[in-house]
Design a protein around this motif. Structure first.
Motif, PDB file in Angstrom:
ATOM      1  N   PHE A  11       0.859  -1.291   0.184  1.00 31.81           N
ATOM      2  CA  PHE A  11       0.102  -0.046   0.035  1.00 31.81           C
ATOM      3  C   PHE A  11       0.859   1.231  -0.077  1.00 31.81           C
ATOM      4  N   ASP A  12       2.347   1.031  -0.490  1.00 33.55           N
ATOM      5  CA  ASP A  12       3.047   2.333  -0.316  1.00 33.55           C
ATOM      6  C   ASP A  12       2.938   3.166   0.925  1.00 33.55           C
ATOM      7  N   VAL A  13       3.141   2.623   2.200  1.00 38.43           N
ATOM      8  CA  VAL A  13       3.033   3.273   3.395  1.00 38.43           C
ATOM      9  C   VAL A  13       4.656   3.591   3.678  1.00 38.43           C
ATOM     10  N   SER A  14       4.921   4.624   4.027  1.00 29.71           N
ATOM     11  CA  SER A  14       6.312   4.980   4.300  1.00 29.71           C
ATOM     12  C   SER A  14       6.695   4.462   5.774  1.00 29.71           C
ATOM     13  N   GLY A  38       8.140   6.311   8.117  1.00 25.38           N
ATOM     14  CA  GLY A  38       7.745   7.090   8.989  1.00 25.38           C
ATOM     15  C   GLY A  38       6.075   7.361   9.514  1.00 25.38           C
ATOM     16  N   ARG A  39       5.506   7.151   8.436  1.00 22.42           N
ATOM     17  CA  ARG A  39       4.052   7.185   8.488  1.00 22.42           C
ATOM     18  C   ARG A  39       3.242   6.018   9.145  1.00 22.42           C
ATOM     19  N   TYR A  40       4.137   4.909   8.797  1.00 21.26           N
ATOM     20  CA  TYR A  40       3.667   3.853   9.513  1.00 21.26           C
ATOM     21  C   TYR A  40       3.988   3.928  10.928  1.00 21.26           C
ATOM     22  N   ALA A  41       5.138   4.328  11.375  1.00 21.72           N
ATOM     23  CA  ALA A  41       5.438   4.347  12.928  1.00 21.72           C
ATOM     24  C   ALA A  41       4.532   5.545  13.447  1.00 21.72           C
ATOM     25  N   ALA A  42       4.102   6.533  12.900  1.00 21.17           N
ATOM     26  CA  ALA A  42       3.367   7.351  13.542  1.00 21.17           C
ATOM     27  C   ALA A  42       1.874   6.912  13.669  1.00 21.17           C
ATOM     28  N   VAL A  43       1.523   5.834  13.002  1.00 17.33           N
ATOM     29  CA  VAL A  43       0.147   5.409  13.219  1.00 17.33           C
ATOM     30  C   VAL A  43       0.300   4.262  14.141  1.00 17.33           C
ATOM     31  N   MET A  44       1.384   3.346  14.023  1.00 16.12           N
ATOM     32  CA  MET A  44       1.397   2.095  14.935  1.00 16.12           C
ATOM     33  C   MET A  44       2.190   2.119  16.132  1.00 16.12           C
ATOM     34  N   VAL A  45       2.909   2.981  16.512  1.00 18.85           N
ATOM     35  CA  VAL A  45       3.586   3.075  17.608  1.00 18.85           C
ATOM     36  C   VAL A  45       2.775   3.320  18.741  1.00 18.85           C
ATOM     37  N   PHE A  47      14.438   6.071   8.480  1.00 21.24           N
ATOM     38  CA  PHE A  47      13.563   7.362   8.295  1.00 21.24           C
ATOM     39  C   PHE A  47      14.100   8.028   7.289  1.00 21.24           C
ATOM     40  N   VAL A  48      15.600   8.370   7.134  1.00 22.19           N
ATOM     41  CA  VAL A  48      16.154   9.223   6.448  1.00 22.19           C
ATOM     42  C   VAL A  48      16.019   8.957   4.903  1.00 22.19           C
ATOM     43  N   THR A  49      16.106   7.820   4.544  1.00 20.42           N
ATOM     44  CA  THR A  49      16.105   7.361   3.303  1.00 20.42           C
ATOM     45  C   THR A  49      14.928   7.102   2.427  1.00 20.42           C
ATOM     46  N   GLU A  50      13.739   7.091   3.320  1.00 24.78           N
ATOM     47  CA  GLU A  50      12.403   6.661   2.840  1.00 24.78           C
ATOM     48  C   GLU A  50      12.132   7.570   1.655  1.00 24.78           C
ATOM     49  N   PRO A  51      12.330   9.180   1.704  1.00 27.49           N
ATOM     50  CA  PRO A  51      11.892   9.983   0.583  1.00 27.49           C
ATOM     51  C   PRO A  51      12.720   9.516  -0.797  1.00 27.49           C
ATOM     52  N   LEU A  52      14.084   8.821  -0.435  1.00 22.91           N
ATOM     53  CA  LEU A  52      14.438   8.328  -1.518  1.00 22.91           C
ATOM     54  C   LEU A  52      14.007   7.185  -2.322  1.00 22.91           C
ATOM     55  N   GLY A  53      13.435   6.619  -1.591  1.00 24.54           N
ATOM     56  CA  GLY A  53      12.713   5.018  -2.087  1.00 24.54           C
ATOM     57  C   GLY A  53      13.582   4.051  -2.076  1.00 24.54           C
TER      58      GLY A  53
END
Length: 434
Positions: A167-170, A172-179, A238-244
């Protein structure tokens, strides 16, 4: 019916493992039959590989890291520290062991927490002369918390990685929801374990019987490298997620660095302690074959109509409001995982959510509920996850035999309240951070 028959036969072989047949070979055999009979086509192979490759190799790299650290004495050192922090009070030690299991599951995945920590904790309990019922309480807690608290990060469970990629969840986004959701799951897990086992936990134990934590460290070079390497790896996610950058690349690089330290590849003097060939032989290479094979078999079930049926169920749940959609999705996929294994159930759930015509918020809730259901659902039955089957096998080898009936009596009581609390927390939290 043909697709279902192939799936059932494959799952039986995976669980039974006749004459030590690897789970990967069983899954590949099922995939070969599915291809030969036209249940799946060759084009489906590429589709499935795209879904599973990153998750599979990330998982293998994490287990390699865990095995190297285990050989170096890292987990024994941590467990001995926790035993000393208990201060001779068994009722203080119990939640500390649960918290240790949760921390290991978050970083090293659920399989690492269950398979590596459990034997170490069991050895410490035997050294402390815990009665059988008390030792069983701690052992079950280790196995239970490994799955129920494997939610917080994408890398905490193979299920999480597959879902995040699908589902293309980053990261950081995943951690923000699930932590935050995982913290609720941890609290609920600790509560139900305490209520269930409170009369079996010894009131006191003799701390003097424990050796110093430092004595457990077999390779000080690995130990010194562990914390900075793991910290750097977490930051890199976290740092490399915008780079795919696929997380398999990052985790694989960390595994190579740790192996270099373990093998002293950079040192003429060597002085290596950890047996790297043994570690590599112990890595779950069969999971690579299992992932592609089993997912192809399940994809065939989807082609035969299972995905459409599941999508219709989710569509109906979505029409009942976000609360019912969240809780309903979580329990449906949990039930599915308990009878068909959580890895196939994850793909079925993801494909069904992708096809279900529901509101955007409901869809997001279902995506994360699919993760929760497939992380916690395997605790209903021993066949719910391969990690549980391996965990039971490891315990049997240590003289702690738990029958399937005994396991299910515990799992069917403990799992529903934790699953419900976690899903309710997801339903309440996701709209806040969406």
């Amino acid at each position: 019916m043909l697709a279902l028959a192939i799936f059932v036969a494959t799952l039986v072989l995976v669980i039974w493992q006749p004459r030590g047949l690897g789970i990967g070979w069983s899954a590949l055999a099922g995939a070969a039959v599915a291809l030969a009979t036209g249940v799946v086509g060759w084009s489906d192979v590429g589709t499935v590989w795209e879904i599973v490759w990153d998750a599979t190799f990330t998982f293998v790299a994490l287990i390699v890291i865990s095995l190297v650290l285990d050989e170096a004495g890292f987990f024994a050192w941590a467990a001995l520290h926790v035993a000393r922090w208990g201060g001779g009070n068994g009722r203080r030690l119990f939640p500390l062991v649960v918290l240790l299991g949760a921390a290991i599951a978050a970083i090293f995945a659920n399989d690492g927490a269950a398979l590596l920590l459990t034997p170490i904790v069991l050895a410490i309990l035997l050294r402390l002369d815990f009665p059988p019922a008390g030792a069983l309480a701690f052992v079950v807690a280790c196995g239970f918390v490994a799955d129920t608290t494997s939610l917080p990060l994408v890398v905490s469970n193979l299920v999480n990685i597959v879902t995040a990629n699908f589902f293309d969840v980053s990261f950081g986004r995943y951690a923000a929801v699930m932590v935050p959701v995982n913290l609720v799951s941890l609290a609920a897990t600790l509560l139900v374990l305490w209520v269930y086992f409170r009369n079996d936990i010894p009131a006191t134990y003799d701390v003097r019987q424990l050796e110093a934590p430092g004595s457990a460290i077999r390779d000080h070079a690995i130990f010194r490298a562990a914390f900075p390497l793991l910290g750097l790896l977490l930051v890199a996610y976290f740092v490399t997620e915008p780079l795919g950058v696929p997380i398999a690349y990052l985790t694989g690089a960390a595994a190579l660095v740790l192996m270099a330290v373990a093998g002293r590849w950079f040192s003429a003097g060597n002085g290596a302690v950890v047996d790297l060939p043994k570690v590599l032989r112990g890595a779950p290479w069969q999971i690579v074959l299992f992932s592609i094979g089993m997912y192809l078999v399940v994809y065939g079930l989807g082609n035969a109509g299972l995905t459409d049926i599941a999508a219709d169920v989710l569509r109906w749940l979505g029409e009942q409001g976000t609360f019912i959609a969240t809780v309903g999705t979580g329990f449906v996929v949990a039930a599915l995982a308990s009878v068909m294994n959580n890895m196939p159930a994850t793909l079925v759930g993801a494909l069904a959510i992708d096809r279900a015509d529901v509101a955007p918020l409901t869809r997001k809730l279902m995506v994360y509920a699919n993760v929760v259901g497939n992380d916690l659902g395997p605790k209903f039955t021993p066949i719910g996850s391969l990690a549980t089957l391996l965990w039971l096998h490891v315990l049997a080898g240590k003289g702690q035999r738990i029958t399937w009936g005994a396991y299910m009596r515990v799992g069917l009581v403990l799992t529903p309240p934790v699953l419900l609390a976690t899903l309710v927390a997801l339903w309440a939290w996701l709209p806040v951070v969406r």
